[in-house]
Design an enzyme around this catalytic site. Structure first.
Site, PDB file in Angstrom:
ATOM      1  N   HIS A 373      41.735  41.655  47.561  1.00 26.16           N
ATOM      2  CA  HIS A 373      41.384  41.971  46.162  1.00 26.16           C
ATOM      3  C   HIS A 373      41.606  43.076  45.748  1.00 26.16           C
ATOM      4  O   HIS A 373      41.442  43.392  44.448  1.00 26.16           O
ATOM      5  CB  HIS A 373      40.111  41.315  45.860  1.00 26.16           C
ATOM      6  CG  HIS A 373      40.256  39.782  45.608  1.00 26.16           C
ATOM      7  ND1 HIS A 373      40.590  38.992  44.850  1.00 26.16           N
ATOM      8  CD2 HIS A 373      39.860  38.944  46.755  1.00 26.16           C
ATOM      9  CE1 HIS A 373      40.346  37.766  44.942  1.00 26.16           C
ATOM     10  NE2 HIS A 373      40.229  37.709  46.205  1.00 26.16           N
ATOM     11  N   LYS A 570      39.952  50.806  34.925  1.00 21.32           N
ATOM     12  CA  LYS A 570      40.408  50.058  33.900  1.00 21.32           C
ATOM     13  C   LYS A 570      40.721  50.755  32.559  1.00 21.32           C
ATOM     14  O   LYS A 570      41.178  50.068  31.805  1.00 21.32           O
ATOM     15  CB  LYS A 570      39.243  48.829  33.701  1.00 21.32           C
ATOM     16  CG  LYS A 570      39.299  48.084  34.847  1.00 21.32           C
ATOM     17  CD  LYS A 570      38.340  47.001  34.608  1.00 21.32           C
ATOM     18  CE  LYS A 570      38.029  46.043  35.879  1.00 21.32           C
ATOM     19  NZ  LYS A 570      38.993  44.845  35.673  1.00 21.32           N
ATOM     20  N   THR A 672      42.699  38.867  35.753  1.00 19.35           N
ATOM     21  CA  THR A 672      42.990  37.494  35.281  1.00 19.35           C
ATOM     22  C   THR A 672      42.541  37.416  33.558  1.00 19.35           C
ATOM     23  O   THR A 672      42.880  36.324  33.045  1.00 19.35           O
ATOM     24  CB  THR A 672      41.959  36.537  35.866  1.00 19.35           C
ATOM     25  OG1 THR A 672      40.582  37.181  36.086  1.00 19.35           O
ATOM     26  CG2 THR A 672      42.458  36.520  37.442  1.00 19.35           C
ATOM     27  N   LYS A 676      43.994  34.677  30.496  1.00 17.56           N
ATOM     28  CA  LYS A 676      43.389  34.343  29.549  1.00 17.56           C
ATOM     29  C   LYS A 676      43.702  34.335  28.073  1.00 17.56           C
ATOM     30  O   LYS A 676      43.814  33.338  27.124  1.00 17.56           O
ATOM     31  CB  LYS A 676      41.627  34.369  29.583  1.00 17.56           C
ATOM     32  CG  LYS A 676      41.448  34.048  30.824  1.00 17.56           C
ATOM     33  CD  LYS A 676      39.836  34.742  31.036  1.00 17.56           C
ATOM     34  CE  LYS A 676      39.329  34.664  32.634  1.00 17.56           C
ATOM     35  NZ  LYS A 676      38.297  35.675  32.931  1.00 17.56           N
TER      36      LYS A 676
HETATM   37  C1  LIG Z   1      38.165  36.622  33.514  1.00 12.82           C
HETATM   38  C2  LIG Z   1      36.952  37.313  33.656  1.00 12.82           C
HETATM   39  C3  LIG Z   1      36.855  38.474  34.210  1.00 12.82           C
HETATM   40  C4  LIG Z   1      38.135  39.244  34.951  1.00 12.82           C
HETATM   41  O1  LIG Z   1      38.500  40.133  33.880  1.00 12.82           O
HETATM   42  P1  LIG Z   1      39.811  40.980  34.100  1.00 12.82           P
HETATM   43  O2  LIG Z   1      40.185  41.661  32.737  1.00 12.82           O
HETATM   44  O3  LIG Z   1      40.709  40.577  34.937  1.00 12.82           O
HETATM   45  O4  LIG Z   1      38.862  42.435  35.050  1.00 12.82           O
HETATM   46  C5  LIG Z   1      35.477  39.262  34.241  1.00 12.82           C
HETATM   47  N1  LIG Z   1      34.527  38.745  33.869  1.00 12.82           N
HETATM   48  C6  LIG Z   1      34.696  37.620  33.316  1.00 12.82           C
HETATM   49  C7  LIG Z   1      33.285  36.813  32.461  1.00 12.82           C
HETATM   50  C8  LIG Z   1      35.539  36.958  32.827  1.00 12.82           C
HETATM   51  O5  LIG Z   1      35.519  35.557  32.309  1.00 12.82           O
END
Ligand SMILES: *Cc1c(COP(=O)(O)O)cnc(C)c1O
Length: 832
Positions: A373, A570, A672, A676
């Protein structure tokens, strides 16, 4: 004794004979009343909303229970191959909304509540998030189990039932404050304790050879019990309910007996507590390991309990014949965390079931599959040999033996290449010898995958290059995804209804069908409806968060959101620098063609991660200045939303216009959150990193705001990186740094942002924030300009949603199954 079987009679068949439960609003309302009154003992004086939630949840759970049983009957009856998803984290969030959606009873449950004088939106709020994970990795596991059940695949999730999940975050004086998350305090209706399936896990002691053939046994151990708690995982309207099995640590009866017999009762209780400590708390570090002994205990506890559980079931049906084991079982390791499973399966097969090394290795190395990962070196487990010897002496012996045989293979392939032997050894030499757990996972697995195309390529070229040279066939890519049930159908009912009206319901299980939306991008009336829904979702987000943030937000502003774990890679910092730049523009009167913006941040920092916490402080201090400046007004607002978690994201992503995915290229394995947002019609501003690359490919360059160095450019520029000259040459950045360095955002807290300033100016800055500032500002300008044309923006928003079909975990899991697991879907038995 919970596991004492009935001996005199066998009434189980009659006991389980029941008519199936109704799904109508009336049936649900009746059962909710029953549970409220009889199970929970409430009456009309009951005050707590929590009991209404629990009563409905129990009524829903009853419906899951009958499907769960019939799914297990079907799997057992088919004698099918199974896969097991081993993960230290499952970031499940809330279960009720998802359960009613997947059972297809959202409407009747809502109606049932109405007849009881209640609103669903209110009732679901009583459920605490199951926050058994840090971020993306844990949420991926949660989306995966949803897709496995929806695809009717016999996959069991194995994890840990942490007593305390991810800490609750609040903000005081702009600083993160952590509070324990005792999420089980009000009970957890979605789990079933299964004490009869308890397993014993060993620690400590020493090894000992015995018998003629010199077999090894592990003796004088301090054992801990693993008690399973099963959580139902419903598939989407298909009768399937899979299992997530979470282990809780419990002391054995003999634990602390020595102290007890010596008359020290308190010491005996203390050692009992030590055993139960193993599953007390989730380690709150995202993408980093801190080498704590308790963490290794947790990892082994998960691996051992889960493998023993599977092996026990195997022996129960096949006896001691393991010849078919690898054909019927596959373990997917979610990151390096559970990789001790490789050595543990060897131990079980050899020590407990009498197989020879070669037979055991043939089984193990055909059964294990490993998902990496991250490329960040600080996230890869290395455990000191000393700690290993003390805690898991038998496992260390097995790892040494695996390594000896593996290095012999390397040596015969590359004779005389001592460098290579040193590089590839499972044992890192040095001041203190370390076990390289990622290498153990690669050597012991038949499949090694990354989580986005770029990440999988970089693994082959960099981190795991030697292993790729040796075993190219093991390496593959599985681009991550998200479940469209939670992340569109459930969290965005408005948009879901509009989409279904346009293209039908098929998209919920075949997300590629969203492609049919593309033609509606040119339909003015459709765009109008689309915009209305986005606007309502922005209002909902304001409602939800207004009180916490205490500022007035204009829903017509562009909602520009970065929510994710706080981490330097990030680059939340880059985003704040841009906000300071916008503020500076307003202050100097450069406000022509302005797009009002509300910049939203959310995310937790690991409690020991000083720099990440300082960046939270900076965001809040900048917010304090910006939000209270009369000249700024509605042009710019900045909000840090405390306690970002799954249930918060369910409100945030439908209400976002612009999604910030701005990591240093080559550092974000996939992401991810980006998916979303896209699914919910946000546009992305992002670097060519992780799955952003594939998102841009799917949606087209013209519907994506790209900026920044590529991964290759980052590596090429690193040696001659000179942030001072970059800052000198860029007037915008120079002014931003001047504001920061003048203490404009910390007038009464001198020097607190010095480490941040140093990190931007430092030639060693691994995240190269200054390098990307200029092109980031340009991309932000393009985004702002695009937003000023609502028809154009809406068009792009629709096209983003329409192009997001690839990013369903149904597609991801389909690929895992096709290439790695090779399971056959099994229909649950119909309800009686
Ligand atoms: C989807 C999600 C993440 C992952 O977010 P990234 O922008 O890919 O780091 C982290 N925390 C929560 C609560 C999420 O729903």
């Amino acid at each position: 004794m919970p596991n004492k079987p009935l001996t005199k009679s066998k009434p189980n068949a009659q006991l389980t004979e029941l008519p199936s439960l109704g799904l109508s609003a009336d049936a649900l309302a009746l059962d909710t009343r029953r549970h409220f009154t009889y199970t929970l003992g409430q009456d009309k004086s009951s005050q707590s909303a929590h009991y209404t939630y629990t009563a409905l949840a129990l009524a829903v759970r009853d419906r899951l229970m009958e499907r769960w049983k019939n799914t297990n009957y079907a799997y057992d009856g088919a004698g099918c191959k199974r896969a097991y998803y081993l993960s230290m984290e499952f970031l499940m969030g809330r279960a009720l909304g998802n359960a009613v959606l997947n059972l297809g009873i959202t409407d009747s449950a809502g109606l049932a509540l109405k007849t009881l004088g209640l609103e669903m939106e209110e009732v679901v709020e009583s459920e605490s998030d199951a926050g058994l994970g840090n971020g993306g990795l844990g949420r991926l596991a949660a989306c995966f189990v949803d897709s496995c059940a929806t695809l009717k695949l016999p996959v069991t999730g194995y994890g840990i039932r942490y007593e305390y999940g991810m800490f609750r975050q609040s903000v005081e004086d702009g600083q993160q404050v952590e509070e324990p998350d005792h999420w089980l305090r009000n009970g957890h209706v979605w789990e079933l304790e299964r004490p009869e399936l308890t397993i014993r896990v060993r620690f400590g002691g020493h090894t000992d050879n015995y018998g003629e053939n010199g077999r090894t046994r592990w003796v004088n151990t301090q054992d801990v019990l693993a008690v399973p708690y099963d959580v139902p995982i419903p598939g989407y309207q298909n009768g399937t309910v899979n299992t997530l099995r979470l282990w809780k640590a419990a002391a054995t009866d003999e634990f602390g007996l020595n102290e007890f017999n010596a008359g020290d009762y308190t010491a005996s209780v203390r050692s009992k507590n030590q055993a139960e400590n193993i599953t007390m708390v989730l380690y709150p570090n995202d993408a980093s390991e801190n080498g704590k002994e308790l963490r290794l205990r947790q990892q082994y506890f998960l691996a051992s309990a889960s493998l023993q559980d599977v092996v026990r079931k195997w022996v129960h049906t096949h006896g001691e014949d393991f010849s078919g084991f690898a054909e019927k079982n596959c373990f997917q390791l979610n990151d390096t965390h559970p990789s001790i499973a490789v050595a543990e399966l060897m131990r079980l097969l050899i020590d407990e079931h009498g197989l020879g090394w070669d037979a055991a290795w043939a089984i193990t190395s055909k059964t294990m599959a490993y998902t990496n990962h991250t490329l960040l070196p600080e996230a890869l487990e290395r455990w000191s040999v000393r700690l290993f010897r003390q805690l898991l002496p038998r496992l260390l012996e097995i790892i040494f033996e695996i390594n000896a045989r593996f290095l012999a293979e390397v040596a015969s392939r590359w004779p005389g290449d001592l460098d290579r032997l040193g590089r590839m050894s499972l044992i890192e030499e040095g001041y203190e010898q370390q076990v390289r757990m990622a290498y153990l996972a690669i050597v012991g697995s038949f499949s090694v995958n990354g989580v986005a195309e770029l990440h999988s390529d970089l693994l082959k070229q960099g981190l795991f290059r030697d292993f790729y040279e040796m075993w190219p066939h093991k390496f593959n890519n599985k681009t991550n995804g998200i479940t469209p049930r939670r992340w569109l159908a459930s969290c965005n009912p408005g948009l879901s209804a509009l989409i279904t009206e346009a293209i039908g319901t098929g998209w919920t299980t075949d997300l590629g069908q969203l492609g049919k939306l593309a033609k509606y991008a040119d339909d003015k009336a459709f765009r109008e409806q689309w915009r209305k829904i986005k606007r309502a979702n922005k209002e909902r987000l304001i409602q939800y968060k207004q009180a916490e943030v205490g500022i007035v937000i204009n829903p017509d502003a562009m909602f520009d959101t970065q929510v994710k774990r706080m981490h330097e890679y990030k680059r939340q910092l880059l985003n704040v620098l841009h906000v300071i730049h916008l503020y500076d523009r307003i202050k100097r009167g450069d406000e022509g063609d302005w797009t009002p913006r509300c910049v939203i941040f959310g995310g937790k920092a690991a409690p020991g991660y000083v720099m990440a916490k300082r960046i939270i402080k900076l965001i809040n201090n900048v917010a304090n200045v910006v939000n209270h400046d009369a000249k700024v007004g509605d042009k710019l607002k900045l909000a840090f939303l405390p306690n970002y978690r799954v249930s918060a994201m369910e409100i945030i992503c439908p209400g976002t216009d612009l999604s910030e995915q701005i990591s240093t290229a080559g550092k974000e394995a996939s992401g991810t959150g980006n998916m979303k947002f896209m699914l919910n019609g946000a546009l992305t501003i992002g670097t060519l990193d992780g799955a952003n690359i594939e998102i841009r490919e799917e949606v087209g360059a013209e519907n994506f705001f790209l900026f920044g160095l590529t991964a290759e450019e980052v590596e090429r520029t690193r040696d001659r990186y000179d942030p001072w000259s970059i800052i000198e040459a860029n007037e915008d950045l120079r002014r931003v740094m001047q504001l920061l360095e003048s203490g404009h955002f910390n007038q009464f807290e001198p020097g607190i942002f010095e480490p941040i300033i140093q990190s931007v100016r430092g030639a060693w800055d691994p995240w190269m924030t200054a390098a990307d500032f200029g092109s980031y500002v340009d991309a932000q300008k393009r985004a702002a300009a695009a937003y000023r044309d609502p028809e154009h923006w809406t068009r792009m928003s629709i096209l983003n949603c329409a192009a997001s079909g690839k990013f369903s975990t149904d597609r991801t899991i389909g690929e895992y199954n096709r290439d790695i697991w090779k399971l056959t879907p099994v229909d649950a038995l119909p309800l009686g």
